[in-house]
Structures are given as structure tokens and as C-alpha cells.
Scaffold this motif. Structure first.
Motif, mmCIF file in Angstrom:
data_model
loop_
_atom_site.group_PDB
_atom_site.id
_atom_site.type_symbol
_atom_site.label_atom_id
_atom_site.label_comp_id
_atom_site.label_asym_id
_atom_site.label_seq_id
_atom_site.Cartn_x
_atom_site.Cartn_y
_atom_site.Cartn_z
ATOM 1 N N ASP A 1 38.317 4.393 -1.701
ATOM 2 C CA ASP A 1 38.589 4.928 -0.433
ATOM 3 C C ASP A 1 40.086 5.603 -0.210
ATOM 4 O O ASP A 1 40.197 6.118 0.579
ATOM 5 C CB ASP A 1 38.320 3.909 0.728
ATOM 6 C CG ASP A 1 36.740 3.778 0.763
ATOM 7 O OD1 ASP A 1 35.946 4.458 0.589
ATOM 8 O OD2 ASP A 1 36.541 2.486 1.240
ATOM 9 N N LYS B 1 32.941 19.181 -1.608
ATOM 10 C CA LYS B 1 32.623 17.498 -1.616
ATOM 11 C C LYS B 1 33.020 16.855 -2.772
ATOM 12 O O LYS B 1 33.390 15.767 -2.627
ATOM 13 C CB LYS B 1 31.213 17.635 -1.261
ATOM 14 C CG LYS B 1 30.896 18.192 -0.042
ATOM 15 C CD LYS B 1 31.129 16.952 1.066
ATOM 16 C CE LYS B 1 30.360 15.732 1.165
ATOM 17 N NZ LYS B 1 30.744 14.908 2.472
ATOM 18 N N THR C 1 26.437 17.669 -0.231
ATOM 19 C CA THR C 1 25.942 16.376 0.285
ATOM 20 C C THR C 1 26.723 15.240 0.267
ATOM 21 O O THR C 1 27.086 14.279 0.956
ATOM 22 C CB THR C 1 24.593 16.223 0.438
ATOM 23 O OG1 THR C 1 24.257 15.929 -1.102
ATOM 24 C CG2 THR C 1 23.816 17.334 0.921
ATOM 25 N N TYR C 2 27.211 14.961 -1.089
ATOM 26 C CA TYR C 2 27.838 13.393 -1.521
ATOM 27 C C TYR C 2 29.124 13.927 -1.860
ATOM 28 O O TYR C 2 29.370 14.689 -2.793
ATOM 29 C CB TYR C 2 26.951 12.597 -2.196
ATOM 30 C CG TYR C 2 26.285 12.885 -3.471
ATOM 31 C CD1 TYR C 2 27.314 12.917 -4.427
ATOM 32 C CD2 TYR C 2 25.321 13.615 -3.471
ATOM 33 C CE1 TYR C 2 26.959 13.076 -5.980
ATOM 34 C CE2 TYR C 2 24.794 14.020 -4.935
ATOM 35 C CZ TYR C 2 25.498 13.837 -5.934
ATOM 36 O OH TYR C 2 25.286 14.174 -7.304
ATOM 37 N N ASP C 3 30.020 12.588 -1.975
ATOM 38 C CA ASP C 3 31.500 13.023 -2.816
ATOM 39 C C ASP C 3 31.277 11.851 -3.880
ATOM 40 O O ASP C 3 30.432 11.220 -3.993
ATOM 41 C CB ASP C 3 32.514 12.628 -1.790
ATOM 42 C CG ASP C 3 32.701 11.263 -0.769
ATOM 43 O OD1 ASP C 3 32.424 10.277 -1.709
ATOM 44 O OD2 ASP C 3 33.316 11.462 0.060
ATOM 45 N N ARG D 1 32.599 8.921 -4.130
ATOM 46 C CA ARG D 1 32.378 7.417 -3.701
ATOM 47 C C ARG D 1 30.853 7.326 -3.529
ATOM 48 O O ARG D 1 30.199 5.844 -3.711
ATOM 49 C CB ARG D 1 33.109 7.102 -2.469
ATOM 50 C CG ARG D 1 34.630 7.272 -2.578
ATOM 51 C CD ARG D 1 35.146 7.147 -1.005
ATOM 52 N NE ARG D 1 34.999 8.445 -0.372
ATOM 53 C CZ ARG D 1 35.583 8.683 0.750
ATOM 54 N NH1 ARG D 1 36.304 7.641 1.378
ATOM 55 N NH2 ARG D 1 35.375 9.899 1.374
ATOM 56 N N ASP D 2 30.138 8.090 -3.185
ATOM 57 C CA ASP D 2 28.714 7.813 -2.690
ATOM 58 C C ASP D 2 27.800 7.615 -4.065
ATOM 59 O O ASP D 2 26.744 7.141 -4.106
ATOM 60 C CB ASP D 2 28.166 9.061 -1.987
ATOM 61 C CG ASP D 2 28.773 9.545 -0.745
ATOM 62 O OD1 ASP D 2 29.130 8.428 -0.157
ATOM 63 O OD2 ASP D 2 28.830 10.572 -0.295
ATOM 64 N N THR D 3 28.368 8.089 -5.156
ATOM 65 C CA THR D 3 27.676 8.244 -6.511
ATOM 66 C C THR D 3 27.574 6.485 -6.887
ATOM 67 O O THR D 3 26.484 6.208 -7.669
ATOM 68 C CB THR D 3 28.361 8.745 -7.629
ATOM 69 O OG1 THR D 3 29.755 8.290 -7.865
ATOM 70 C CG2 THR D 3 28.344 10.413 -7.263
ATOM 71 N N GLN E 1 27.096 4.030 -4.627
ATOM 72 C CA GLN E 1 26.461 3.030 -3.528
ATOM 73 C C GLN E 1 25.155 2.812 -3.894
ATOM 74 O O GLN E 1 24.364 3.926 -4.498
ATOM 75 C CB GLN E 1 26.659 3.938 -2.349
ATOM 76 C CG GLN E 1 27.956 4.105 -1.844
ATOM 77 C CD GLN E 1 28.808 2.892 -1.719
ATOM 78 O OE1 GLN E 1 28.294 2.127 -1.185
ATOM 79 N NE2 GLN E 1 29.822 2.758 -2.434
ATOM 80 N N CYS F 1 21.786 5.723 -3.843
ATOM 81 C CA CYS F 1 22.425 7.171 -3.817
ATOM 82 C C CYS F 1 21.248 7.757 -4.675
ATOM 83 O O CYS F 1 21.121 7.557 -5.904
ATOM 84 C CB CYS F 1 23.761 7.254 -4.529
ATOM 85 S SG CYS F 1 24.217 8.941 -4.556
#
Length: 328
Positions: A95, A142, A164-166, A168-170, A172, A175
Motif C-alpha cells: 500500500d 493503472k 481496471t486493476y493495479d 496490488r489487486d493481482t 488478492q 482476482c
């Protein structure tokens, strides 16, 4: 005729010996300073005996440079305006990326000595020979993952992995990678960015051919490498060069003309119990020439880059505290 035939046989035998013997069996590490991890990229500045580096981007947002004489790393550049060293240096908190920066790929321009940087949050940037805060050339993306400079025109090609995602999302749960990635081109003369390709499945690092006639585009989750023509009768056309290649990440030009290395992490997506990291050398026609396994030293880890420099392979991963060096 007999002499020519004998010569042909000798050349064939020698060529086979070179390929078989060049398996990069010797391994060493370039350790990062204590507390620093994630050397996701590797780049050298200069040519032949005058090369400087490697330079690498690390998890906490810095680009660091290894000194030739001492072998120690020093800070070279950073991408986040107002970056606080006390707060950011050594961080592994995902983060903190939007605050500290997350540079993911590097490419030097040999004619200008400028270092172009792809940062997951801050887009495309450039740093001068003295480093420091990099100048943002194009932002608002992004998830920028790769960059390469055209040696003939100076144009800079980079990939935005998703709309759509950055990054960090990968990591989670749940995802699902999409197909909204793009190949973009920055013109340093006009400061204009053009979108060349859309609908890419995942990011990686593009590589422009030495003659500037095409750019190779990896799709990490699409498991393929495509060729986008920049010149010639097929200009602006795209063709699949390699399919089902095992999660290709960054592509780099090999030292041999018309050849490339790509970093693969077979089994990464869709996930399997064991990831197999390897480097694959291939030519402009999509013919695989060599495969080198890195499974022993990068056991069950994904790798990001395989850089061919001075007959050695420099291997980077966001999950280690070292750059792997493979030689003969």
C-alpha cells in the motif's frame, strides 16, 4: 568440393558445440543492500568495456546502481515526488506504492544517456545521467509494467497492463485478470503518446528490434508473444509469434542480432503447485533457440527479467534480495 563439404561439417559441429555448451551453468549472486528486496528489472549503461551497472528497480520505490569498483549499490533515482526516505526505504508494504513509487522496468537510450522508467503507479518517467527525481512524461495509468527504447528513432514503447486493476489487486484472492492492457508509444520530440494495441491480457515488458522494424509484446496472462510491425509492408499489423509460452514477462534484446530473451514463470497463471522459472531465447521468426532453467536458485518463484549482457544472464525477481547471474 570435398574441402567445402568438410568445412561445412566442421562449421556445423562447432555451431552445435556453442549451443550445447552455452547453458549458463555457473551461478552467482549480486546481493542487494540489507533490507532491500525485489530487483524486478536490470539495465546497463554504456557499451562494451565502458558499461556501468547493473541498475535495478526495487520494491521500496528506488532505482539503485551498482558501482563497478566497490561493487556496492547506491541510490540513483526515484519516481515518487516528495518520497520520504525514512518512511519508504526498505518498505515491503504494497500500500506504500502510491506514496513511495513502484518502478518495474528500465531502459537506457544509448544516444541520449537517459534512463526511461516504467512505474506501476506513476507511469512513464525519465531520469538524466545524474539521477534524482525522475521526470514524469506520461501518467494517469493503472498498472504500467514495461518499457523499451527504439534504438533507431528514440521512441519509447511501454505497456499499461490493465484499465481496471493495479499491481496490488493481482495478489488478492479472487482476482481475475482481464484483457484491457495496452501497448503505447511515447514520442520524445512531440511529447505525444499513441495507443498502438488494446485488449492485451496482462502486462510485461516490450522489446523493439535493433533495426526498429517491429516491437515484441508479451501477454503475461495470455501466455503469448506478439509482433507489432513498425515499418515495412506489414506496418501497423500484428501477428502472434509465440503461443502458450508460460506467462511471459519482460522481453529483452539478446546480444546476437535478431534474437531475444524472455522471462517465463511457467505455472504462475493459472496457478499450479509449482512455478518453474526459466529464460527462453528465441529469434524474430518465433523459433525457440534455447531454454535455461532457473528453478534451483529461484525455486517456486516468478521471475521478471532475463538480461543478456557480456555473455552473462542477469535474472531479476520481485521476490528475492539478489540479482542472479548465470555464466559459462
Amino acid at each position: 568440393m570435398a574441402t567445402i563439404s568438410l568445412l561445412s561439417v566442421i562449421v556445423a559441429i562447432l555451431s552445435t558445440f556453442v549451443v550445447v555448451s552455452s547453458q549458463f551453468a555457473n551461478f552467482s549472486k549480486i546481493e542487494l543492500p540489507q533490507g532491500i528486496t525485489g530487483p524486478e528489472s536490470a539495465a546497463f549503461r554504456g557499451l562494451l568495456l565502458l558499461i556501468d551497472g547493473p541498475y535495478t528497480s526495487v520494491y521500496d520505490g528506488r532505482i539503485i546502481r551498482r558501482e563497478f569498483i566497490t561493487g556496492r549499490f547506491q541510490d540513483f533515482a526515484y519516481t515518487a515526488p516528495g518520497r520520504n526516505k525514512t518512511l519508504c526505504d526498505g518498505t515491503t508494504d504494497p500500500d506504500m506504492g502510491p506514496i513511495c513509487g513502484r518502478p518495474s522496468a528500465l531502459s537506457f537510450s544509448p544516444t541520449t544517456d537517459l534512463l526511461y522508467i516504467a512505474d506501476a503507479y506513476f507511469g512513464l518517467l525519465v531520469a538524466g545521467p545524474l539521477g534524482g527525481l525522475a521526470l514524469q512524461l506520461a501518467g494517469g495509468y493503472k498498472f504500467v509494467t514495461g518499457v523499451d527504447v527504439d534504438l533507431t528513432t528514440g521512441n519509447v514503447y511501454f505497456i499499461d497492463a490493465s484499465l481496471t486493476y493495479d499491481i496490488r489487486d493481482t495478489t488478492q484472492p479472487g482476482c481475475k485478470p482481464d484483457s484491457t492492457g495496452r501497448l503505447l508509444c511515447y514520442n520524445p520530440v512531440t511529447n505525444r503518446v499513441d495507443v498502438l494495441l488494446t485488449g492485451l491480457s496482462g502486462g510485461g515488458g516490450p522489446a523493439v528490434s535493433r533495426d526498429g522494424t517491429y516491437v515484441l509484446v508479451p501477454e503475461l496472462t495470455g501466455n503469448r508473444i506478439s509482433k507489432y510491425w513498425l515499418a515495412g509492408p506489414k506496418v501497423n499489423q500484428t501477428e502472434v509469434l509465440l503461443n502458450n509460452v508460460g506467462n511471459p514477462n519482460k522481453i529483452k534484446r539478446a546480444e546476437r542480432f535478431g534474437e531475444f530473451w524472455v522471462a517465463l514463470s511457467v505455472g504462475f497463471i493459472p496457478p499450479t503447485p509449482l512455478i518453474t522459472p526459466q529464460g527462453v531465447r528465441f529469434d524474430s521468426n518465433g523459433v525457440v533457440l534455447q531454454t535455461v532453467s532457473f528453478a534451483t536458485q529461484f525455486f517456486n518463484k516468478t521471475i521478471s527479467v532475463v538480461l543478456d549482457e557480456n555473455r552473462k544472464l542477469y535474472v531479476g525477481s520481485r521476490f528475492t534480495n539478489f540479482i542472479g547471474v548465470y555464466s559459462n
